[in-house]
Design an enzyme around this catalytic site. Structure first.
Site, PDB file in Angstrom:
ATOM      1  N   CYS A   1       0.843  -1.215   0.000  1.00 48.30           N
ATOM      2  CA  CYS A   1       0.000   0.000   0.000  1.00 48.30           C
ATOM      3  C   CYS A   1       0.869   1.252   0.000  1.00 48.30           C
ATOM      4  CB  CYS A   1      -0.921   0.013   1.215  1.00 48.30           C
ATOM      5  SG  CYS A   1      -2.005  -1.421   1.289  1.00 48.30           S
TER       6      CYS A   1
ATOM      7  N   ARG B   1      -7.937  -4.498  -3.053  1.00 47.96           N
ATOM      8  CA  ARG B   1      -7.495  -3.323  -3.833  1.00 47.96           C
ATOM      9  C   ARG B   1      -8.503  -3.103  -4.966  1.00 47.96           C
ATOM     10  NH1 ARG B   1      -2.430  -2.671  -1.697  1.00 47.96           N
ATOM     11  NH2 ARG B   1      -1.586  -4.632  -0.893  1.00 47.96           N
TER      12      ARG B   1
HETATM   13  C1  BEZ Z   1       0.586  -4.615   1.843  1.00 40.42           C
HETATM   14  O1  BEZ Z   1       1.788  -4.803   1.872  1.00 40.42           O
HETATM   15  O2  BEZ Z   1       0.084  -3.582   1.441  1.00 40.42           O
HETATM   16  C2  BEZ Z   1      -0.333  -5.725   2.308  1.00 40.42           C
HETATM   17  C3  BEZ Z   1       0.047  -7.020   2.087  1.00 40.42           C
HETATM   18  C4  BEZ Z   1      -0.784  -8.029   2.546  1.00 40.42           C
HETATM   19  C5  BEZ Z   1      -1.947  -7.737   3.205  1.00 40.42           C
HETATM   20  C6  BEZ Z   1      -2.313  -6.424   3.405  1.00 40.42           C
HETATM   21  C7  BEZ Z   1      -1.519  -5.403   2.946  1.00 40.42           C
END
Ligand code: BEZ
Length: 240
Positions: free
Chosen positions: A55, A138
């Site tokens: 993110c 997402r």
């Molecule tokens: C992230 O790195 O944005 C992420 C990865 C796995 C689950 C939730 C967020």
């Protein structure tokens, strides 16, 4: 007889639907969605959680490209099921501490919605329990100036989005609207575009006039040139 309580199921919005309405608190104050964006395109997107690496890379990229989206009359609005103070702390960390792929001192100026009740996320089908009960996937919603959903993309938690593709999609949607054409696979501004299939006199007449410009691969598959300059002159930096 035992009563079976069914979980409340909100239908997922679909392409062509009016964007579901909501009011929410964001990092840039309260918003009344999509009402206050009337006349602009808007990309409403969700991310799973603040202070996570994928993110963070996405926010830095999107914020760095926000001027490019603005040039096409498009505002950005983020959402996660975190609270406002988490959002503020995360965005401050990004600005003050993170340097990534040449991006640094990145200020996220677009609103990030707090949605701890998941009310908005559920309205937009962003909670997909097979992937996570507690985080939004997402999701990306392209909403046009009339408040109609024009494209929906969903990615899982593990896969960061391609922001060049989001910009390409925005330009393709606006180009299709402006020039009454469609865009072929992997189209980029300046590539040939697809002219409407035959069937109406209007189309046939237009085809005759435009014949010199056209290339037909078969009766159902014709393209014509449309330069990047022609596109940009119509849809880039257009006054609302
Ligand atoms: C992230 O790195 O944005 C992420 C990865 C796995 C689950 C939730 C967020």
């Amino acid at each position: 007889m035992e009563q079976v309580i069914q979980p409340e199921i909100t239908p997922m919005p679909r392409i062509g639907d009016k964007a579901p309405e909501f009011k929410a608190v964001t990092t840039q104050g309260e918003i009344d969605f999509p009402k206050q964006y009337k006349g602009s395109w808007v990309i409403l997107f969700s991310h799973p959680a603040d202070f996570t690496p994928v993110c963070t890379s996405e926010f830095m990229t999107f914020a760095s490209m926000s001027k490019e989206f603005k040039d096409y009359n498009c505002e950005l609005v983020g959402l996660s099921v975190d609270g406002l103070y988490s959002h503020i702390a995360w965005l401050r960390t990004i600005k003050e501490k993170i340097e990534y792929k040449g991006m640094k001192d990145v200020e996220v100026k677009f609103p990030l919605i707090e949605d701890i009740t998941m009310e908005v996320a559920k309205k937009y089908g962003m909670i997909q329990p097979g992937e996570s009960n507690t985080k939004a996937v997402r999701a990306v919603f392209f909403i046009d100036p009339k408040g109609i959903i024009r494209t929906i993309l969903y990615y899982p938690l593990s896969c960061g989005r391609n922001f060049d593709e989001l910009l390409r999609t925005l330009i393709a949607l606006q180009t299709a609207d402006e020039f009454s054409i469609a865009t072929p696979a992997d189209w980029r501004p300046g590539d040939e575009v697809i002219v409407p299939t035959a069937g109406s006199c209007g189309v046939a007449k237009e085809r005759m006039e435009d014949k010199k410009n056209m290339k037909c691969y078969d009766w159902f598959f014709c393209t014509k040139k449309l330069t990047k300059t022609e596109i940009e002159s119509k849809i880039k930096n257009r006054k609302k």
